[in-house]
Scaffold this motif. Structure first.
Motif, PDB file in Angstrom:
ATOM      1  N   GLY A  30      20.004  48.293  44.373  1.00  0.00           N
ATOM      2  CA  GLY A  30      20.022  47.483  43.502  1.00  0.00           C
ATOM      3  C   GLY A  30      20.270  46.405  43.095  1.00  0.00           C
ATOM      4  N   ARG A  31      19.182  45.576  43.084  1.00  0.00           N
ATOM      5  CA  ARG A  31      19.116  44.178  42.865  1.00  0.00           C
ATOM      6  C   ARG A  31      19.585  42.847  41.670  1.00  0.00           C
ATOM      7  NH1 ARG A  31      15.890  42.308  46.648  1.00  0.00           N
ATOM      8  NH2 ARG A  31      14.928  43.973  48.575  1.00  0.00           N
ATOM      9  N   ASP A  32      20.065  43.855  40.401  1.00  0.00           N
ATOM     10  CA  ASP A  32      19.900  42.936  39.010  1.00  0.00           C
ATOM     11  C   ASP A  32      21.745  42.295  39.096  1.00  0.00           C
ATOM     12  OD1 ASP A  32      17.907  44.322  38.062  1.00  0.00           O
ATOM     13  OD2 ASP A  32      18.439  46.507  37.521  1.00  0.00           O
ATOM     14  N   SER A  33      22.354  43.185  40.311  1.00  0.00           N
ATOM     15  CA  SER A  33      23.473  42.090  39.556  1.00  0.00           C
ATOM     16  C   SER A  33      24.851  42.759  41.070  1.00  0.00           C
ATOM     17  CB  SER A  33      24.400  42.509  38.765  1.00  0.00           C
ATOM     18  OG  SER A  33      25.046  43.662  38.575  1.00  0.00           O
ATOM     19  N   THR A  34      25.735  41.990  41.396  1.00  0.00           N
ATOM     20  CA  THR A  34      26.703  42.079  42.561  1.00  0.00           C
ATOM     21  C   THR A  34      27.396  42.060  42.154  1.00  0.00           C
ATOM     22  OG1 THR A  34      24.294  41.072  43.641  1.00  0.00           O
ATOM     23  CG2 THR A  34      26.151  41.578  45.037  1.00  0.00           C
ATOM     24  N   GLY A  35      28.954  42.770  42.407  1.00  0.00           N
ATOM     25  CA  GLY A  35      30.441  42.054  42.187  1.00  0.00           C
ATOM     26  C   GLY A  35      31.001  42.813  43.288  1.00  0.00           C
ATOM     27  N   LEU A  36      32.118  41.892  43.645  1.00  0.00           N
ATOM     28  CA  LEU A  36      33.291  42.449  44.422  1.00  0.00           C
ATOM     29  C   LEU A  36      34.176  42.469  43.698  1.00  0.00           C
ATOM     30  CD1 LEU A  36      32.990  40.004  47.341  1.00  0.00           C
ATOM     31  CD2 LEU A  36      32.237  43.344  47.153  1.00  0.00           C
ATOM     32  N   ALA A  37      35.334  43.680  43.508  1.00  0.00           N
ATOM     33  CA  ALA A  37      37.005  43.291  43.327  1.00  0.00           C
ATOM     34  C   ALA A  37      37.623  42.677  44.570  1.00  0.00           C
ATOM     35  CB  ALA A  37      37.488  44.614  42.329  1.00  0.00           C
ATOM     36  N   LEU A  38      38.680  42.332  44.646  1.00  0.00           N
ATOM     37  CA  LEU A  38      39.374  41.674  45.746  1.00  0.00           C
ATOM     38  C   LEU A  38      40.524  42.275  45.501  1.00  0.00           C
ATOM     39  CD1 LEU A  38      37.422  38.580  46.085  1.00  0.00           C
ATOM     40  CD2 LEU A  38      37.304  39.878  47.694  1.00  0.00           C
ATOM     41  N   ILE A  39      41.685  42.950  45.876  1.00  0.00           N
ATOM     42  CA  ILE A  39      42.454  43.489  45.687  1.00  0.00           C
ATOM     43  C   ILE A  39      43.778  42.662  46.872  1.00  0.00           C
ATOM     44  CG2 ILE A  39      43.649  45.551  45.602  1.00  0.00           C
ATOM     45  CD1 ILE A  39      41.225  46.743  44.218  1.00  0.00           C
ATOM     46  N   GLY A  40      44.843  41.874  46.690  1.00  0.00           N
ATOM     47  CA  GLY A  40      45.111  41.930  48.232  1.00  0.00           C
ATOM     48  C   GLY A  40      47.410  42.854  46.988  1.00  0.00           C
ATOM     49  N   HIS A  41      47.417  43.151  49.269  1.00  0.00           N
ATOM     50  CA  HIS A  41      48.738  44.015  48.473  1.00  0.00           C
ATOM     51  C   HIS A  41      49.559  43.397  48.488  1.00  0.00           C
ATOM     52  CE1 HIS A  41      45.945  47.326  48.107  1.00  0.00           C
ATOM     53  NE2 HIS A  41      44.548  47.561  48.400  1.00  0.00           N
ATOM     54  N   LYS A  42      49.643  42.383  48.635  1.00  0.00           N
ATOM     55  CA  LYS A  42      51.468  41.953  49.307  1.00  0.00           C
ATOM     56  C   LYS A  42      51.065  39.799  48.876  1.00  0.00           C
ATOM     57  CE  LYS A  42      53.904  44.729  51.459  1.00  0.00           C
ATOM     58  NZ  LYS A  42      54.980  45.383  52.239  1.00  0.00           N
ATOM     59  N   PRO A  43      51.222  38.463  48.272  1.00  0.00           N
ATOM     60  CA  PRO A  43      51.596  39.544  46.513  1.00  0.00           C
ATOM     61  C   PRO A  43      50.625  40.498  46.049  1.00  0.00           C
ATOM     62  CG  PRO A  43      51.572  36.998  46.678  1.00  0.00           C
ATOM     63  CD  PRO A  43      50.985  37.692  48.199  1.00  0.00           C
ATOM     64  N   ASN A  44      50.727  40.980  45.185  1.00  0.00           N
ATOM     65  CA  ASN A  44      49.817  41.911  44.413  1.00  0.00           C
ATOM     66  C   ASN A  44      48.979  41.350  43.754  1.00  0.00           C
ATOM     67  OD1 ASN A  44      50.520  44.403  45.447  1.00  0.00           O
ATOM     68  ND2 ASN A  44      52.195  45.116  44.375  1.00  0.00           N
ATOM     69  N   ILE A  45      47.816  41.021  44.597  1.00  0.00           N
ATOM     70  CA  ILE A  45      46.731  39.743  43.537  1.00  0.00           C
ATOM     71  C   ILE A  45      45.473  40.525  43.477  1.00  0.00           C
ATOM     72  CG2 ILE A  45      48.344  37.797  43.784  1.00  0.00           C
ATOM     73  CD1 ILE A  45      46.382  36.943  45.871  1.00  0.00           C
ATOM     74  N   ALA A  46      45.190  40.349  42.564  1.00  0.00           N
ATOM     75  CA  ALA A  46      43.584  41.123  42.346  1.00  0.00           C
ATOM     76  C   ALA A  46      42.252  40.092  41.369  1.00  0.00           C
ATOM     77  CB  ALA A  46      43.514  42.264  41.236  1.00  0.00           C
ATOM     78  N   THR A  47      41.255  40.733  41.728  1.00  0.00           N
ATOM     79  CA  THR A  47      39.943  39.562  41.789  1.00  0.00           C
ATOM     80  C   THR A  47      38.680  39.945  41.105  1.00  0.00           C
ATOM     81  OG1 THR A  47      41.368  37.535  41.722  1.00  0.00           O
ATOM     82  CG2 THR A  47      38.349  37.339  41.014  1.00  0.00           C
ATOM     83  N   ILE A  48      37.935  40.274  40.255  1.00  0.00           N
ATOM     84  CA  ILE A  48      36.528  40.456  39.987  1.00  0.00           C
ATOM     85  C   ILE A  48      36.017  39.563  40.016  1.00  0.00           C
ATOM     86  CG2 ILE A  48      35.260  41.702  38.482  1.00  0.00           C
ATOM     87  CD1 ILE A  48      37.532  43.536  37.944  1.00  0.00           C
ATOM     88  N   TYR A  49      34.865  39.196  40.765  1.00  0.00           N
ATOM     89  CA  TYR A  49      34.096  38.041  40.726  1.00  0.00           C
ATOM     90  C   TYR A  49      33.189  39.228  41.036  1.00  0.00           C
ATOM     91  CZ  TYR A  49      31.851  33.737  41.707  1.00  0.00           C
ATOM     92  OH  TYR A  49      30.940  32.814  41.476  1.00  0.00           O
ATOM     93  N   LYS A  50      31.870  38.722  39.553  1.00  0.00           N
ATOM     94  CA  LYS A  50      30.563  39.315  39.815  1.00  0.00           C
ATOM     95  C   LYS A  50      29.589  38.089  38.899  1.00  0.00           C
ATOM     96  CE  LYS A  50      32.095  42.144  36.107  1.00  0.00           C
ATOM     97  NZ  LYS A  50      32.620  43.297  35.456  1.00  0.00           N
TER      98      LYS A  50
END
Length: 120
Positions: A30-50
């Motif tokens: 797939g070349r139409d888009s790219t993304g990552l979900a980044l999830i940290g567990h201590k402390p609980n943090i999360a980011t989606i970047y796409k």
């Protein structure tokens, strides 16, 4: 169809490079888009970047590089990656994966023909 890849564990200096390589290897899926979900567990943090760019361009983005470096300092992380081949829906950031619903992060490969039924 799309490419799905990821990582879960204790990050090292090599983790970002491995994720970058997996994303680039999945460009054939797939070349139409790219993304990552980044999830940290201590402390609980999360980011989606796409973004609606190919993986080789996506992984040169300075904001993403900064995010990956910040998450590398976490004791344990989960990364969910996706390269999209748009089989259904417009090529937009909103349609790029991963996505979040409630407390859960998702990605899928292919068309969900019964999406509205599943949503109910």
């Amino acid at each position: 169809m799309c490419g799905i890849y990821g990582f879960t564990g204790n990050p090292t200096k090599q983790t970002s490079g491995i994720i970058k390589k997996l994303g680039e290897l999945n460009m054939s899926r797939g070349r139409d888009s790219t993304g990552l979900a980044l999830i940290g567990h201590k402390p609980n943090i999360a980011t989606i970047y796409k973004n609606i760019v190919e993986a080789d361009t996506f992984f040169r983005d300075q904001k993403l590089i900064t995010l990956l470096c910040a998450y590398r300092r976490q004791p344990f992380i989960t990364i969910l990656g996706h390269t999209r081949f748009a089989t259904h829906g417009a090529i937009t950031s909103e349609n790029a994966h991963p996505f979040k619903e409630g407390d859960y992060f998702f990605t899928h490969n292919g068309v969900l023909s019964n999406f509205f039924e599943l949503e109910r």
